[in-house]
Design an enzyme around this catalytic site. Structure first.
Site, short mmCIF file in Angstrom:
data_model
loop_
_atom_site.label_atom_id
_atom_site.label_comp_id
_atom_site.label_asym_id
_atom_site.label_seq_id
_atom_site.Cartn_x
_atom_site.Cartn_y
_atom_site.Cartn_z
N HIS A 47 0.67 -0.47 -0.18
CA HIS A 47 -0.05 0.26 0.16
C HIS A 47 1.00 1.33 0.08
O HIS A 47 2.22 1.04 0.30
CB HIS A 47 -0.57 -0.22 0.98
CG HIS A 47 -2.02 -1.07 1.18
ND1 HIS A 47 -3.18 -0.88 1.70
CD2 HIS A 47 -1.86 -1.93 0.65
CE1 HIS A 47 -3.86 -2.41 1.74
NE2 HIS A 47 -3.15 -3.14 0.91
N GLU A 49 0.60 3.60 1.58
CA GLU A 49 1.59 4.03 2.56
C GLU A 49 2.57 3.41 3.28
O GLU A 49 3.49 3.96 4.10
CB GLU A 49 0.01 4.21 4.52
CG GLU A 49 -0.56 5.25 4.06
CD GLU A 49 -1.54 4.46 3.25
OE1 GLU A 49 -2.45 5.91 3.50
OE2 GLU A 49 -1.41 3.57 2.47
N CYS A 77 -6.23 2.63 5.57
CA CYS A 77 -6.80 0.92 5.85
C CYS A 77 -6.42 0.55 7.44
O CYS A 77 -5.09 1.11 8.19
CB CYS A 77 -6.21 0.02 5.08
SG CYS A 77 -4.83 -0.27 4.98
#
Length: 150
Positions: A47, A49, A77
């Site tokens: 992801h 991040e 998330c």
């Protein structure tokens, strides 16, 4: 934030994995960048991040992001939120909400429900094994004089 949005757009154009981008800034300099690359790398943890945190930590030669600000195109998330808390940046800015993400097929509510569910009721079965053996390693860690906490 505009750089994070640009990274997200680039990822969409390359079909890397989703419309998510992230940058990490320290002292007004971007030290970490990422866009969702789940499909491009066959890595469900890739992801935006997570990738930006990895790059920023390598840049700083540390596993903590104190003094840093994280800018992400969407409310993190559960996995990314956990990573953000472990990395400890000073602040997080986000653009879209988790509801916005759910509307385009990225709905994390089932994970939040799973976290709260009794282990015996989770969708992925979980069973404890060899706790006494693993506790020996925990005990070794607890008395290790040169351990470094994080």
């Amino acid at each position: 934030m505009r750089e994070a949005i640009d990274l997200a757009a680039q990822g969409v154009n390359r079909n890397d994995g989703g419309p998510f981008g992230c940058v990490i800034v320290k002292n007004d300099v971007i030290i970490g960048r990422g866009n969702n690359r789940v499909i491009a790398t066959n890595d469900p943890t890739a992801h935006a991040e997570i990738l930006a945190i990895r790059e920023a930590c390598q840049h700083l030669s540390t596993f903590q992001l104190e003094g840093c600000t994280l800018y992400t195109t969407c409310e993190p998330c559960p996995m990314c939120l956990g990573a953000i808390y472990w990395a400890r940046p000073d602040k997080v800015f986000y653009a879209c909400t988790s509801c916005d993400a759910a509307q385009i097929g990225f709905d994390d509510q089932f994970i939040y429900r799973e976290i709260l569910a009794d282990k015996t009721q989770r969708n992925i079965p979980m069973e404890q094994l060899l706790r006494p053996d693993a506790l020996k390693v925990f005990s070794e860690w607890s008395v290790k004089p040169d351990k470094k906490y994080y």
